[in-house]
Design a protein around this motif. Sequence first.
Motif, PDB file in Angstrom:
ATOM      1  N   ASN A 201       0.832  -1.213   0.000  1.00 39.10           N
ATOM      2  CA  ASN A 201       0.000   0.000   0.000  1.00 39.10           C
ATOM      3  C   ASN A 201       0.863   1.258   0.000  1.00 39.10           C
ATOM      4  O   ASN A 201       0.392   2.343  -0.364  1.00 39.10           O
ATOM      5  CB  ASN A 201      -0.921   0.028   1.222  1.00 39.10           C
ATOM      6  CG  ASN A 201      -2.105  -0.907   1.054  1.00 39.10           C
ATOM      7  OD1 ASN A 201      -2.559  -1.147  -0.059  1.00 39.10           O
ATOM      8  ND2 ASN A 201      -2.595  -1.442   2.157  1.00 39.10           N
ATOM      9  N   ARG A 202       2.119   1.118   0.413  1.00 37.08           N
ATOM     10  CA  ARG A 202       3.012   2.280   0.426  1.00 37.08           C
ATOM     11  C   ARG A 202       3.325   2.768  -0.984  1.00 37.08           C
ATOM     12  O   ARG A 202       3.618   3.951  -1.190  1.00 37.08           O
ATOM     13  CB  ARG A 202       4.328   1.918   1.116  1.00 37.08           C
ATOM     14  CG  ARG A 202       4.219   1.534   2.572  1.00 37.08           C
ATOM     15  CD  ARG A 202       5.623   1.274   3.116  1.00 37.08           C
ATOM     16  NE  ARG A 202       5.603   0.730   4.464  1.00 37.08           N
ATOM     17  CZ  ARG A 202       6.706   0.393   5.144  1.00 37.08           C
ATOM     18  NH1 ARG A 202       7.901   0.583   4.575  1.00 37.08           N
ATOM     19  NH2 ARG A 202       6.623  -0.104   6.355  1.00 37.08           N
ATOM     20  N   ILE A 203       3.304   1.866  -1.946  1.00 37.85           N
ATOM     21  CA  ILE A 203       3.681   2.239  -3.306  1.00 37.85           C
ATOM     22  C   ILE A 203       2.484   2.392  -4.239  1.00 37.85           C
ATOM     23  O   ILE A 203       2.560   3.126  -5.218  1.00 37.85           O
ATOM     24  CB  ILE A 203       4.691   1.228  -3.896  1.00 37.85           C
ATOM     25  CG1 ILE A 203       4.199  -0.216  -3.711  1.00 37.85           C
ATOM     26  CG2 ILE A 203       6.049   1.398  -3.265  1.00 37.85           C
ATOM     27  CD1 ILE A 203       5.088  -1.248  -4.371  1.00 37.85           C
ATOM     28  N   PHE A 204       1.404   1.698  -3.932  1.00 37.65           N
ATOM     29  CA  PHE A 204       0.187   1.847  -4.722  1.00 37.65           C
ATOM     30  C   PHE A 204      -0.811   2.681  -3.928  1.00 37.65           C
ATOM     31  O   PHE A 204      -1.159   2.343  -2.807  1.00 37.65           O
ATOM     32  CB  PHE A 204      -0.413   0.485  -5.060  1.00 37.65           C
ATOM     33  CG  PHE A 204       0.452  -0.334  -5.982  1.00 37.65           C
ATOM     34  CD1 PHE A 204       0.431  -0.126  -7.353  1.00 37.65           C
ATOM     35  CD2 PHE A 204       1.312  -1.290  -5.470  1.00 37.65           C
ATOM     36  CE1 PHE A 204       1.232  -0.870  -8.195  1.00 37.65           C
ATOM     37  CE2 PHE A 204       2.117  -2.038  -6.304  1.00 37.65           C
ATOM     38  CZ  PHE A 204       2.085  -1.829  -7.670  1.00 37.65           C
ATOM     39  N   ILE A 205      -1.275   3.749  -4.522  1.00 37.62           N
ATOM     40  CA  ILE A 205      -2.107   4.709  -3.812  1.00 37.62           C
ATOM     41  C   ILE A 205      -3.413   4.102  -3.332  1.00 37.62           C
ATOM     42  O   ILE A 205      -3.853   4.346  -2.199  1.00 37.62           O
ATOM     43  CB  ILE A 205      -2.405   5.920  -4.730  1.00 37.62           C
ATOM     44  CG1 ILE A 205      -1.101   6.506  -5.297  1.00 37.62           C
ATOM     45  CG2 ILE A 205      -3.185   6.976  -3.977  1.00 37.62           C
ATOM     46  CD1 ILE A 205      -0.140   6.993  -4.248  1.00 37.62           C
ATOM     47  N   ASP A 206      -4.004   3.281  -4.156  1.00 32.65           N
ATOM     48  CA  ASP A 206      -5.340   2.728  -3.882  1.00 32.65           C
ATOM     49  C   ASP A 206      -5.190   1.338  -3.264  1.00 32.65           C
ATOM     50  O   ASP A 206      -4.610   0.435  -3.863  1.00 32.65           O
ATOM     51  CB  ASP A 206      -6.128   2.653  -5.193  1.00 32.65           C
ATOM     52  CG  ASP A 206      -7.588   2.297  -4.994  1.00 32.65           C
ATOM     53  OD1 ASP A 206      -7.895   1.582  -4.019  1.00 32.65           O
ATOM     54  OD2 ASP A 206      -8.414   2.726  -5.814  1.00 32.65           O
ATOM     55  N   SER A 207      -5.722   1.133  -2.062  1.00 29.73           N
ATOM     56  CA  SER A 207      -5.604  -0.168  -1.385  1.00 29.73           C
ATOM     57  C   SER A 207      -6.349  -1.261  -2.146  1.00 29.73           C
ATOM     58  O   SER A 207      -5.924  -2.421  -2.161  1.00 29.73           O
ATOM     59  CB  SER A 207      -6.130  -0.069   0.051  1.00 29.73           C
ATOM     60  OG  SER A 207      -7.488   0.324   0.066  1.00 29.73           O
ATOM     61  N   ARG A 208      -7.475  -0.888  -2.768  1.00 29.26           N
ATOM     62  CA  ARG A 208      -8.212  -1.880  -3.555  1.00 29.26           C
ATOM     63  C   ARG A 208      -7.410  -2.304  -4.783  1.00 29.26           C
ATOM     64  O   ARG A 208      -7.413  -3.483  -5.160  1.00 29.26           O
ATOM     65  CB  ARG A 208      -9.569  -1.315  -3.982  1.00 29.26           C
ATOM     66  CG  ARG A 208     -10.566  -1.161  -2.834  1.00 29.26           C
ATOM     67  CD  ARG A 208     -11.840  -0.524  -3.301  1.00 29.26           C
ATOM     68  NE  ARG A 208     -11.610   0.840  -3.790  1.00 29.26           N
ATOM     69  CZ  ARG A 208     -12.556   1.626  -4.299  1.00 29.26           C
ATOM     70  NH1 ARG A 208     -13.808   1.175  -4.393  1.00 29.26           N
ATOM     71  NH2 ARG A 208     -12.270   2.838  -4.723  1.00 29.26           N
ATOM     72  N   LEU A 209      -6.714  -1.357  -5.386  1.00 31.97           N
ATOM     73  CA  LEU A 209      -5.869  -1.672  -6.529  1.00 31.97           C
ATOM     74  C   LEU A 209      -4.716  -2.564  -6.102  1.00 31.97           C
ATOM     75  O   LEU A 209      -4.343  -3.499  -6.814  1.00 31.97           O
ATOM     76  CB  LEU A 209      -5.332  -0.381  -7.154  1.00 31.97           C
ATOM     77  CG  LEU A 209      -4.547  -0.522  -8.463  1.00 31.97           C
ATOM     78  CD1 LEU A 209      -5.449  -1.019  -9.572  1.00 31.97           C
ATOM     79  CD2 LEU A 209      -3.925   0.808  -8.850  1.00 31.97           C
ATOM     80  N   THR A 210      -4.164  -2.291  -4.923  1.00 31.20           N
ATOM     81  CA  THR A 210      -3.077  -3.121  -4.392  1.00 31.20           C
ATOM     82  C   THR A 210      -3.534  -4.564  -4.233  1.00 31.20           C
ATOM     83  O   THR A 210      -2.850  -5.500  -4.657  1.00 31.20           O
ATOM     84  CB  THR A 210      -2.600  -2.577  -3.038  1.00 31.20           C
ATOM     85  OG1 THR A 210      -2.223  -1.210  -3.182  1.00 31.20           O
ATOM     86  CG2 THR A 210      -1.424  -3.379  -2.526  1.00 31.20           C
ATOM     87  N   ALA A 211      -4.697  -4.738  -3.633  1.00 28.04           N
ATOM     88  CA  ALA A 211      -5.225  -6.091  -3.438  1.00 28.04           C
ATOM     89  C   ALA A 211      -5.489  -6.776  -4.764  1.00 28.04           C
ATOM     90  O   ALA A 211      -5.197  -7.969  -4.934  1.00 28.04           O
ATOM     91  CB  ALA A 211      -6.512  -6.017  -2.612  1.00 28.04           C
ATOM     92  N   ALA A 212      -6.018  -6.017  -5.731  1.00 27.87           N
ATOM     93  CA  ALA A 212      -6.320  -6.584  -7.049  1.00 27.87           C
ATOM     94  C   ALA A 212      -5.051  -6.964  -7.792  1.00 27.87           C
ATOM     95  O   ALA A 212      -5.045  -7.889  -8.605  1.00 27.87           O
ATOM     96  CB  ALA A 212      -7.135  -5.587  -7.872  1.00 27.87           C
ATOM     97  N   LEU A 213      -3.954  -6.256  -7.520  1.00 21.03           N
ATOM     98  CA  LEU A 213      -2.685  -6.563  -8.168  1.00 21.03           C
ATOM     99  C   LEU A 213      -2.010  -7.765  -7.522  1.00 21.03           C
ATOM    100  O   LEU A 213      -1.505  -8.655  -8.206  1.00 21.03           O
ATOM    101  CB  LEU A 213      -1.761  -5.354  -8.089  1.00 21.03           C
ATOM    102  CG  LEU A 213      -0.353  -5.531  -8.671  1.00 21.03           C
ATOM    103  CD1 LEU A 213      -0.423  -5.726 -10.178  1.00 21.03           C
ATOM    104  CD2 LEU A 213       0.518  -4.339  -8.329  1.00 21.03           C
TER     105      LEU A 213
END
Length: 241
Positions: A201-213
């Motif tokens: 989450n530190r590098i991807f702004i959106d937590s939902r996007l992080t989880a999806a990635l």
Amino acid sequence: MSDPIKNMCKSLRLAYVAEIYESVPFESPSQFLEALFQEEFLMRERAKVQRLIKNAKFLDQKNLSNYEWNEKIRFPSHTNKEDLVSLQFIMKRQNVVLIGAPGTGKTHLASGLGRKACEQGYEVRFYRVSQLIELLEHALTNNKLAAFRKKFEKVELIILDEMGYLPFSKEGSELLFQLIAEWYEQKSLIITSNLEFSQWNRIFIDSRLTAALVDPLIHHAHVLTFSGGSYRLSNALSKPK
């Protein structure tokens, strides 16, 4: 060799016969031809490997032959060193994720696996993640994103180095997500990161996007963790002054 023969070799796409025929021993016509063509095939294969390595754009000459395996590399229960270096994960279109502190050998291992993949005929590409984000953003700005993504059609292994060293913009995160989503179960990835998945989450702004990635990355992945301090630092400190 006469010009007519050279021209015939060129027409037949025999790239090396004109160069090597004099060095091939002659015992009989059939033996000579067999040895000549075997050498042609061998030199073609060497040239192909060199082309693949050049196209991969590795940052250095690191390979598996000088990699220092040690007990601080923790393998998941379903794989081991032998499985990893056999490159079965590429054939199965699986991923490898290397997580640990900077300087613990992640990039060396990733590069070594990539170089061996080239030697076995695989198309490989190596990117620092920050560099790939810049290229994606540049392609988007210049309306060339589709053309950039098309460059990966024949690539079988992509190495993404240093995931997490620099934060991304929201746009960059989304572009990277789209690209990795396209590659899911179509290509293999090797990713190196200094952050555990829970910290992405530190590098991807959106937590939902992080989880999806993260989800598709680890679905078919071999996750190796590297403990301990930096090899580079310890080696530097151990050198005599």
